[in-house]
Design an enzyme around this catalytic site. Structure first.
Site, short mmCIF file in Angstrom:
data_model
loop_
_atom_site.label_atom_id
_atom_site.label_comp_id
_atom_site.label_asym_id
_atom_site.label_seq_id
_atom_site.Cartn_x
_atom_site.Cartn_y
_atom_site.Cartn_z
N HIS A 57 0.81 -1.22 0.00
CA HIS A 57 0.00 0.00 0.00
C HIS A 57 0.85 1.28 0.00
O HIS A 57 0.73 2.09 -0.92
CB HIS A 57 -1.00 -0.04 1.16
N HIS A 81 3.90 6.82 5.55
CA HIS A 81 2.70 7.52 6.04
C HIS A 81 1.86 6.73 7.03
O HIS A 81 1.14 7.30 7.83
CB HIS A 81 1.84 8.01 4.87
N GLU A 85 0.93 5.50 12.67
CA GLU A 85 -0.41 5.13 13.10
C GLU A 85 -0.51 3.63 13.39
O GLU A 85 -1.14 3.22 14.34
CB GLU A 85 -1.44 5.53 12.04
N ASP A 86 0.11 2.83 12.56
CA ASP A 86 -0.14 1.39 12.61
C ASP A 86 0.94 0.56 13.29
O ASP A 86 0.74 -0.61 13.54
CB ASP A 86 -0.29 0.84 11.18
N ASP A 148 -3.18 8.53 -0.88
CA ASP A 148 -3.54 7.41 0.01
C ASP A 148 -4.99 6.98 -0.23
O ASP A 148 -5.30 5.81 -0.42
CB ASP A 148 -3.33 7.90 1.46
N ASP A 268 -23.36 17.36 -24.29
CA ASP A 268 -21.98 17.80 -24.08
C ASP A 268 -21.19 16.82 -23.24
O ASP A 268 -20.56 17.17 -22.27
CB ASP A 268 -21.90 19.23 -23.53
MN MN Z 1 -2.64 4.60 4.06
#
Ligand code: MN
Length: 681
Positions: A57, A81, A85-86, A148, A268
């Site tokens: 990812h 990134h 967080e993870d 992301d 259009d």
């Molecule tokens: Mn991510």
């Protein structure tokens, strides 16, 4: 198994390096490799729902950015990134390894991620979008977040259906409009189409099928247009590249919904883009286009003269093309085209130093490059500053413990917050916790604070509160409460103070005034004498040119057209030069100095909010500006576009009006519309 996965990962990472190297051979790859190693190790135990190793990812997010030519810092931050967080890797270790700039970017992306799940209603989404911008000081954070989101949306099929819907809705409400707002049309179109597929699957498949059926016919049509344009533009010796395309699916769908028409009646769906070298070529090509096919009145937009607030520049016109099909044509320079697709991200595209004459690069050119880079950076900062000031100058956004967003005036205290929740909460507010800590009621709240009010039925408002509160809502409610306690004493004070309060419903009503009166004014103005003095020839029909839209005060020149009218252009209007007019057909003209007022149509783009119209009309009436006509519609994204016809004396007066309108809170952009409202025989 594991062996296979690792091969996969390295292959993908090599692809990233290849893209970077192809676009920009002089980027130093070492820090990028280092970032990959750290991220790979940190994410090693994790898998995505697809079963792939998680590190796939961040690499794919970095690839999206590399394909957009973003700088090395953005790519490194993209690789890292999700690390904070993870995983157990902290921000400090990132800062130690890569420096403060990259740590700051990673931190920003992490902060946005922690805001998720707080968007319940549409209004919340709108507010969140503003908050995203308000709390972030480096736009690359948003650019990384958008990449992301793009990758997450591309792999959304692995999420359970209810989650797919929620995520797609969030993308439709927040991220796609945000990308659009920042001018990143490529990403915003992709996000819209991906979300559209999830949210309206039937409509999506329907449009795709119908487009496929017509593919050949559409191709043929665009090819014939291409040929006609090319031969005409070549004749004028202008270099240009012409491309035809079908608009993206969601924009077609929006048209169907908006015009309430089936696909078959939307003509259009085709659009042509012409990219040329110089601004004057853009206008010349516009002239050529309009001589081939008649323009649809009121569909011409000059975003070159008046760029959109996201810096987008282009000419737009819609013509009635072959087969009476509407055809949208965009004309712009190469530089404008990069900005049109990349928007704000264009400022962080990696720039090769001295691309044109690398061999001759001297200290001087290096210095110039640095200076250029510096001034561009300043511009962008300036841009963000203006953007922020426009949007949030005097507002903050705070949360209830349940995650609901409350919008307050800057400088607000917990008492303002309590009244924003409910009058009764305000009246009995005895204390407050800010970010879970007890704080005095006079504490000024800050963006992102979580506020909890402690109430006590025995507690009541006091005069002291009036010194603390910031919002007129709270002030008004406190005064009313006090007034009820002492009905006689304070009556006089309230009479004085009340008019200063904005009584919202009344003002909203006041803008519906004078439509009748104003139609009288407009008709009398239009049947009046001409405002233009023409040498020796009176009573000649005069029209103001559609290409440059002169208004009184502009230096102008006229020419006698084949149908024996005088066409008034601004002096130096580029389309004039290209028309190859014999000199004897030019005629010198001037504006009469009569005090005629001209109806001019202007557009105001603003964040929609209660009282917006009232504030605008109040500002106009206080500045003694007459409104002849007013129409407002709220677009779905929560932005309001207000069009009004005002009476304008001169160009300076128009500038004054635009400045006044820009001073109204939440107004983002004000510009003169290029539609012809000055009717003249
Ligand atoms: Mn991510």
């Amino acid at each position: 198994m594991i062996e296979y996965e690792y091969n996969d990962i390295y292959k993908l990472f090599d692809e990233l390096l290849l893209i970077i190297n192809e676009n920009h051979p002089d980027i130093d790859l070492e820090p990028i490799k280092h970032a990959f190693e750290i991220a790979e190790e940190a994410h090693r135990p994790q898998k995505r729902l697809s079963g792939e190793p998680y590190i796939i990812h961040p690499i794919k997010v970095a690839i999206i950015l590399a394909k957009h030519s973003l700088d090395a810092s953005s790519i490194i931050a993209a690789l890292l990134h999700d690390v904070v967080e993870d995983t157990v890797t902290g921000l400090e270790s990132i800062s130690d390894s890569f420096g403060a700039e990259i740590a700051h970017l990673v931190d920003g992306v992490t902060k946005i991620s922690s805001l998720k799940n707080r968007t319940k209603s549409h209004e919340q989404a709108q507010t969140l979008r503003k908050m995203l911008l308000a709390t972030i000081d480096d736009p690359r954070v948003i650019i990384i977040k958008l990449a992301d989101k793009t990758h997450n949306m591309r792999t959304l099929e692995f999420q359970p259906p209810h989650k797919q819907n929620r995520i797609a809705q969030e993308v439709m409400d927040i991220y796609a409009p945000l990308a659009g707002r920042l001018g990143m049309s490529k990403i915003s179109s992709e996000l819209e189409d991906l979300a559209f597929y999830i949210l309206h699957r039937e409509a999506y498949t329907d449009i795709t099928e119908k487009l496929t059926k017509q593919e050949e016919e559409l191709d043929e049509y665009l090819n014939s247009i291409h040929a006609i344009l090319k031969s005409n533009i070549d004749k004028m010796n202008i270099r240009a590249s012409i491309s035809g395309r079908i608009k993206h699916l969601y924009s077609i769908y929006k048209k169907m919904v908006h015009q309430q028409k089936p696909f078959e009646e939307i003509f259009d769906v085709r659009a042509i883009r012409i990219i040329t070298e110089e601004v004057k070529d853009c206008y010349a090509i516009l002239g050529i286009v309009h001589t081939i096919w008649p323009p649809v009145p009121s569909r011409f937009k000059d975003y070159i003269a008046v760029p959109k607030s996201n810096m987008y520049q282009s000419l737009h016109t819609t013509v009635t093309g072959p087969g009476k099909h509407f055809l949208e044509i965009q004309i712009r320079t190469e530089e404008m085209d990069v900005t049109a697709e990349m928007g704000i991200a264009a400022h962080w595209m990696y720039k090769e130093s001295g691309k044109k004459d690398k061999s001759q690069m001297t200290d001087l050119s290096l210095l110039q490059n640095i200076n250029k880079w510096r001034s561009e950076l300043n511009d962008t900062r300036e841009f963000m500053k203006v953007l922020k000031m426009d949007l949030y100058s005097d507002e903050i956004f705070v949360f209830t413990p349940q995650g609901k967003i409350i919008r307050l005036a800057k400088g607000s205290t917990p008492i303002d917050f309590a009244y924003a929740i409910h009058s009764e909460v305000g009246h009995h507010c005895s204390g407050a916790k800010i970010n879970h800590k007890i704080k005095p009621l006079r504490t000024k709240l800050e963006n992102g604070d979580i506020v909890e009010i402690i109430t006590n039925p025995a507690k009541h408002p006091s005069d002291n509160w009036l010194k603390i509160v910031r919002s007129s809502n709270a002030r008004y409610k406190i005064r009313s409460w006090i007034k009820k306690q002492q009905p006689t004493d304070s009556d006089e004070i309230h009479k004085k103070n009340r008019p200063a309060q904005k009584s919202e419903p009344d003002k909203m009503a006041s803008f519906t005034i004078n439509t009748e009166e104003l139609s009288k004014i407009t008709s009398s103005k239009n049947t009046g004498k001409s405002d233009i003095i023409v040498d020796n020839t009176m009573n000649v029909p005069i029209r103001l040119a559609l290409c440059c839209h002169p208004i009184p005060g502009d230096p102008v020149i006229g020419f006698i057209s084949k149908d024996k009218r005088i066409s008034v252009h601004k002096k130096g209007c580029p389309s004039l030069k290209r028309l190859n007019i014999e000199p004897e057909r030019f005629i010198s003209i001037a504006w009469s100095d009569s005090n005629h007022m001209h109806p001019v149509k202007i557009a105001i783009e603003a964040i929609d909010r209660p009282n917006l119209l009232a504030d605008i009309t109040t500002e106009l009436s206080q500045s003694k500006i007459n409104i002849l006509k007013l129409e407002a519609n709220e677009s779905k994204s929560g932005f309001a576009v207000i069009r009004l016809v005002v009476e304008v004396k001169s160009i300076d007066h128009l500038q004054f009006i635009i400045e006044r309108m820009k001073s109204v809170k939440d107004v983002i952009e004000v510009y003169k519309l290029k539609e012809k409202v000055i009717k003249r025989k």
